[in-house]
Design an enzyme around this catalytic site. Structure first.
Site, PDB file in Angstrom:
ATOM      1  N   GLY A 176      54.168  42.484  63.727  1.00 11.99           N
ATOM      2  CA  GLY A 176      52.748  42.774  63.660  1.00 11.99           C
ATOM      3  C   GLY A 176      51.994  41.673  64.368  1.00 11.99           C
ATOM      4  CG  HIS A 204      52.478  37.659  57.932  1.00 13.16           C
ATOM      5  ND1 HIS A 204      53.283  36.550  57.866  1.00 13.16           N
ATOM      6  CD2 HIS A 204      51.870  37.606  59.156  1.00 13.16           C
ATOM      7  CE1 HIS A 204      53.163  35.853  58.991  1.00 13.16           C
ATOM      8  NE2 HIS A 204      52.316  36.476  59.798  1.00 13.16           N
ATOM      9  CD  GLU A 205      50.908  40.775  61.149  1.00 14.20           C
ATOM     10  OE1 GLU A 205      49.962  40.230  61.748  1.00 14.20           O
ATOM     11  OE2 GLU A 205      52.075  40.373  61.261  1.00 14.20           O
ATOM     12  CD  GLN A 242      48.953  36.516  64.717  1.00 12.38           C
ATOM     13  OE1 GLN A 242      49.065  37.671  64.326  1.00 12.38           O
ATOM     14  NE2 GLN A 242      50.014  35.741  64.908  1.00 12.38           N
ATOM     15  CG  HIS A 300      47.329  36.520  60.836  1.00 11.11           C
ATOM     16  ND1 HIS A 300      47.402  35.191  61.178  1.00 11.11           N
ATOM     17  CD2 HIS A 300      48.607  36.985  60.915  1.00 11.11           C
ATOM     18  CE1 HIS A 300      48.663  34.865  61.442  1.00 11.11           C
ATOM     19  NE2 HIS A 300      49.422  35.940  61.284  1.00 11.11           N
ATOM     20  CB  CYS A 328      53.567  33.468  61.913  1.00 13.44           C
ATOM     21  SG  CYS A 328      51.913  33.883  62.483  1.00 13.44           S
ATOM     22  CG  LEU A 329      54.369  36.870  67.082  1.00 18.40           C
ATOM     23  CD1 LEU A 329      53.696  38.073  67.732  1.00 18.40           C
ATOM     24  CD2 LEU A 329      55.710  36.577  67.750  1.00 18.40           C
TER      25      LEU A 329
HETATM   26 ZN    ZN Z   1      51.450  35.980  61.655  1.00 17.43          ZN
END
Ligand code: ZN
Length: 191
Positions: free
Chosen positions: A49, A144-145, A54, A148, A102-103
């Site tokens: 995701g 998680h998403e 981000q 953000h 996480c990216l």
């Molecule tokens: Zn993340």
């Protein structure tokens, strides 16, 4: 479509509360193109995701897709889902230990306790109201998403810092035990 640059931990935008998107703004061609770019960026980076903050856009939009993900081979598949202005309702107090990465947090994983069953209310990319019950490890992905969008990163939820590890050390020391625990959990929860 355009691949977007991904903000890394330490950049203030990852800590901002993002703003809701109005229906009229959502329907503009600019916003629709942004959603396409967000999806392409997630797929290119093999993310499960990605959220708009981000990629330096502080709006409440995130996308999720799990399709035999090489970063998370044990995760059950989730069809492409675009969430606009999502809200979470916890349906249980029961938590499970989720190993997350996480990216925006390069080369780090750690265990975050997540609620195991949630209801997510959101608009789809065309502004249609949707509601979804999400269970098991997929519920962790949604949490998680959506975190953000409120300036939270998975590292904030790591209670046992001895679980923090690089991807290589995850594979070496944590993966087998985690997958062994997750397989019956995914089976039980159906997600
Ligand atoms: Zn993340």
């Amino acid at each position: 479509m355009t691949l977007l640059k991904i903000a890394q931990i330490g950049h203030p935008i990852l800590r901002e509360q993002s703003r809701e998107v109005s229906l009229s703004e959502l329907q503009t061609s600019e916003m629709q193109k942004f959603i396409d770019d967000l999806i392409e960026t997630m797929r290119d980076a093999n993310g499960a995701g990605i959220a708009a903050p981000q990629v330096y856009n502080s709006v409440q939009i995130c996308v999720i897709e799990v399709n035999n993900n090489p970063r998370y081979p044990y995760k059950p598949n989730i069809p492409l889902t675009v969430l606009v202005n999502p809200k979470i309702e916890f349906l249980t107090e029961e938590t499970y230990d989720n190993f997350e990465g996480c990216l925006s947090v390069p080369n780090l994983r750690g265990v975050v306790p997540r609620i195991s069953e949630i209801k997510v209310s959101f608009l789809d990319r065309f502004g249609k109201k949707e509601e979804r019950i999400v269970k098991g490890i997929s519920a962790g992905t949604f949490q998680h998403e959506i975190d953000h969008l409120h300036g939270k990163l998975f590292v904030d939820g790591v209670e046992d810092t001895t679980t923090l590890c690089t991807l290589a050390e995850f594979d070496r020391y944590f993966k087998d035990e985690f997958v062994k625990k997750m397989v019956p959990f995914i089976e039980k929860m159906g997600g």
